[in-house]
Write a protein that holds these residues in place. Structure first.
Motif, PDB file in Angstrom:
ATOM      1  N   CYS A 147      22.398  39.953  -4.112  1.00 33.53           N
ATOM      2  CA  CYS A 147      23.303  40.176  -5.063  1.00 33.53           C
ATOM      3  C   CYS A 147      23.206  41.876  -5.732  1.00 33.53           C
ATOM      4  O   CYS A 147      22.128  42.073  -5.835  1.00 33.53           O
ATOM      5  N   ASP A 148      24.282  42.323  -5.777  1.00 35.63           N
ATOM      6  CA  ASP A 148      24.287  43.950  -5.959  1.00 35.63           C
ATOM      7  C   ASP A 148      24.345  44.009  -7.733  1.00 35.63           C
ATOM      8  O   ASP A 148      24.268  45.296  -8.084  1.00 35.63           O
ATOM      9  N   GLY A 149      24.521  42.874  -8.267  1.00 32.58           N
ATOM     10  CA  GLY A 149      24.898  42.938  -9.819  1.00 32.58           C
ATOM     11  C   GLY A 149      26.125  43.640  -9.957  1.00 32.58           C
ATOM     12  O   GLY A 149      26.484  44.188 -11.311  1.00 32.58           O
ATOM     13  N   CYS A 150      27.173  43.564  -9.354  1.00 31.72           N
ATOM     14  CA  CYS A 150      28.327  44.082  -9.594  1.00 31.72           C
ATOM     15  C   CYS A 150      29.109  43.285 -10.760  1.00 31.72           C
ATOM     16  O   CYS A 150      29.939  43.654 -11.615  1.00 31.72           O
ATOM     17  N   GLY A 151      29.047  42.165 -10.630  1.00 29.61           N
ATOM     18  CA  GLY A 151      29.405  41.178 -11.663  1.00 29.61           C
ATOM     19  C   GLY A 151      30.962  40.682 -11.349  1.00 29.61           C
ATOM     20  O   GLY A 151      31.651  40.012 -12.060  1.00 29.61           O
ATOM     21  N   LYS A 152      31.624  41.073 -10.216  1.00 30.38           N
ATOM     22  CA  LYS A 152      33.072  40.844  -9.952  1.00 30.38           C
ATOM     23  C   LYS A 152      33.195  39.187  -9.671  1.00 30.38           C
ATOM     24  O   LYS A 152      34.313  38.861  -9.966  1.00 30.38           O
ATOM     25  N   CYS A 153      32.359  38.515  -9.193  1.00 30.21           N
ATOM     26  CA  CYS A 153      32.456  36.992  -9.030  1.00 30.21           C
ATOM     27  C   CYS A 153      32.390  36.246 -10.296  1.00 30.21           C
ATOM     28  O   CYS A 153      32.986  35.125 -10.422  1.00 30.21           O
ATOM     29  N   CYS A 154      32.006  36.924 -11.366  1.00 29.36           N
ATOM     30  CA  CYS A 154      31.912  36.468 -12.772  1.00 29.36           C
ATOM     31  C   CYS A 154      33.124  36.579 -13.481  1.00 29.36           C
ATOM     32  O   CYS A 154      33.449  36.382 -14.594  1.00 29.36           O
ATOM     33  N   ASN A 178       9.074  50.841   9.756  1.00 22.76           N
ATOM     34  CA  ASN A 178      10.360  51.186   9.999  1.00 22.76           C
ATOM     35  C   ASN A 178      11.243  50.094  10.539  1.00 22.76           C
ATOM     36  O   ASN A 178      12.185  50.113  11.298  1.00 22.76           O
ATOM     37  N   ALA A 179      10.886  48.743  10.144  1.00 30.86           N
ATOM     38  CA  ALA A 179      11.284  47.585  10.830  1.00 30.86           C
ATOM     39  C   ALA A 179      12.873  47.584  10.412  1.00 30.86           C
ATOM     40  O   ALA A 179      13.294  47.851   9.135  1.00 30.86           O
ATOM     41  N   VAL A 180      13.588  46.824  10.889  1.00 33.04           N
ATOM     42  CA  VAL A 180      14.954  46.543  10.568  1.00 33.04           C
ATOM     43  C   VAL A 180      14.919  45.602   9.172  1.00 33.04           C
ATOM     44  O   VAL A 180      14.381  44.722   9.192  1.00 33.04           O
ATOM     45  N   PRO A 181      15.863  45.974   8.183  1.00 32.83           N
ATOM     46  CA  PRO A 181      15.824  45.562   7.085  1.00 32.83           C
ATOM     47  C   PRO A 181      16.314  43.862   7.338  1.00 32.83           C
ATOM     48  O   PRO A 181      17.017  43.653   8.268  1.00 32.83           O
ATOM     49  N   VAL A 236      19.243  49.009  -0.583  1.00 31.44           N
ATOM     50  CA  VAL A 236      19.439  50.247   0.178  1.00 31.44           C
ATOM     51  C   VAL A 236      19.057  51.682  -0.552  1.00 31.44           C
ATOM     52  O   VAL A 236      18.378  52.494  -0.395  1.00 31.44           O
ATOM     53  N   SER A 237      19.511  51.820  -1.747  1.00 31.47           N
ATOM     54  CA  SER A 237      19.373  52.903  -2.664  1.00 31.47           C
ATOM     55  C   SER A 237      18.033  52.800  -3.400  1.00 31.47           C
ATOM     56  O   SER A 237      17.460  54.016  -3.872  1.00 31.47           O
ATOM     57  N   ASP A 243      27.134  46.068   7.439  1.00 31.65           N
ATOM     58  CA  ASP A 243      25.676  46.493   6.762  1.00 31.65           C
ATOM     59  C   ASP A 243      26.121  46.598   5.206  1.00 31.65           C
ATOM     60  O   ASP A 243      27.171  46.591   4.664  1.00 31.65           O
ATOM     61  N   LEU A 244      25.008  46.854   4.277  1.00 30.50           N
ATOM     62  CA  LEU A 244      25.248  47.152   2.831  1.00 30.50           C
ATOM     63  C   LEU A 244      25.683  48.624   2.729  1.00 30.50           C
ATOM     64  O   LEU A 244      25.219  49.426   3.328  1.00 30.50           O
ATOM     65  N   PRO A 245      26.402  48.873   1.443  1.00 25.15           N
ATOM     66  CA  PRO A 245      26.672  50.077   1.165  1.00 25.15           C
ATOM     67  C   PRO A 245      25.748  50.966   0.610  1.00 25.15           C
ATOM     68  O   PRO A 245      24.570  50.437   0.149  1.00 25.15           O
ATOM     69  N   SER A 246      25.467  52.257   0.717  1.00 26.79           N
ATOM     70  CA  SER A 246      24.437  53.155   0.313  1.00 26.79           C
ATOM     71  C   SER A 246      24.131  53.001  -1.014  1.00 26.79           C
ATOM     72  O   SER A 246      22.832  53.098  -1.236  1.00 26.79           O
ATOM     73  N   TRP A 247      25.030  52.481  -2.128  1.00 28.77           N
ATOM     74  CA  TRP A 247      24.644  52.104  -3.496  1.00 28.77           C
ATOM     75  C   TRP A 247      24.026  50.982  -3.778  1.00 28.77           C
ATOM     76  O   TRP A 247      23.549  50.644  -4.657  1.00 28.77           O
TER      77      TRP A 247
END
Length: 165
Positions: free
Chosen positions: A40-47, A18-21, A125-126, A117-121
């Motif tokens: 990297c969440d793989g959204c591609g927006k930076c590209c 249960n450690a903190v991420p 996290v997911s 924090d990171l979004p749930s998606w």
């Protein structure tokens, strides 16, 4: 009869599941390579190709992607050699994240740098590598084409607002 080997473990040395991420307990500068890349969440927006107004320094996103961008996977076709092949490809570093104004608000690097924090998606996290796409937070299905197919004048007609939302 099966012999089972028992090992004694001190409770204070046992793994804490249960450690903190890591992204909540480490700064960007403290991350190892694997942790850094996993942010990297793989959204591609930076590209996406971005345009900067020379008079106001305002940044405008287009729906046109870098020549190395794979619109199906929202990843770089040659991540390892991207900076050799694309002269203006920016390598994100902890220092760069803190100074680059065009990172989208949902960018995990920006969020961690800002103590959020990171979004749930987010995949970390997911547990789903396609979390950004499933949540509608990626450029998947929104890219009109790659930069080689557009002139600078045509890029002006490709400005969109959704990447900065």
């Amino acid at each position: 009869m099966q012999v089972v080997s028992l090992r004694r473990v001190s409770l204070d040395k046992a793994p804490n599941h249960n450690a903190v991420p890591f992204w909540q307990r480490k700064s960007l500068e403290e991350l190892n390579t694997q942790e850094w890349e996993s942010l990297c969440d793989g959204c591609g927006k930076c590209c996406l190709v971005k345009l900067e107004d020379e008079d106001t320094d305002e940044i405008y996103y287009t729906d046109v992607a870098c020549t190395l961008f794979n619109p199906e996977t929202c990843t770089c076709r040659d991540y390892t050699n991207r900076q050799k092949k694309v002269a203006d490809c920016v390598k994100l570093t902890p220092k760069a994240v803190k100074t680059i104004s065009w990172l989208p608000p949902s960018c995990a690097y920006r969020l961690v740098a800002d103590g959020k924090d990171l979004p749930s998606w987010h995949p970390l996290v997911s547990g789903n590598r396609n979390g950004a796409t499933m949540a509608g937070a990626s450029v998947h299905g929104k890219v009109a084409g790659i930069e080689d197919d557009y002139t600078t004048e045509e890029l002006l007609d490709r400005i969109v607002e959704w990447p900065s939302e």
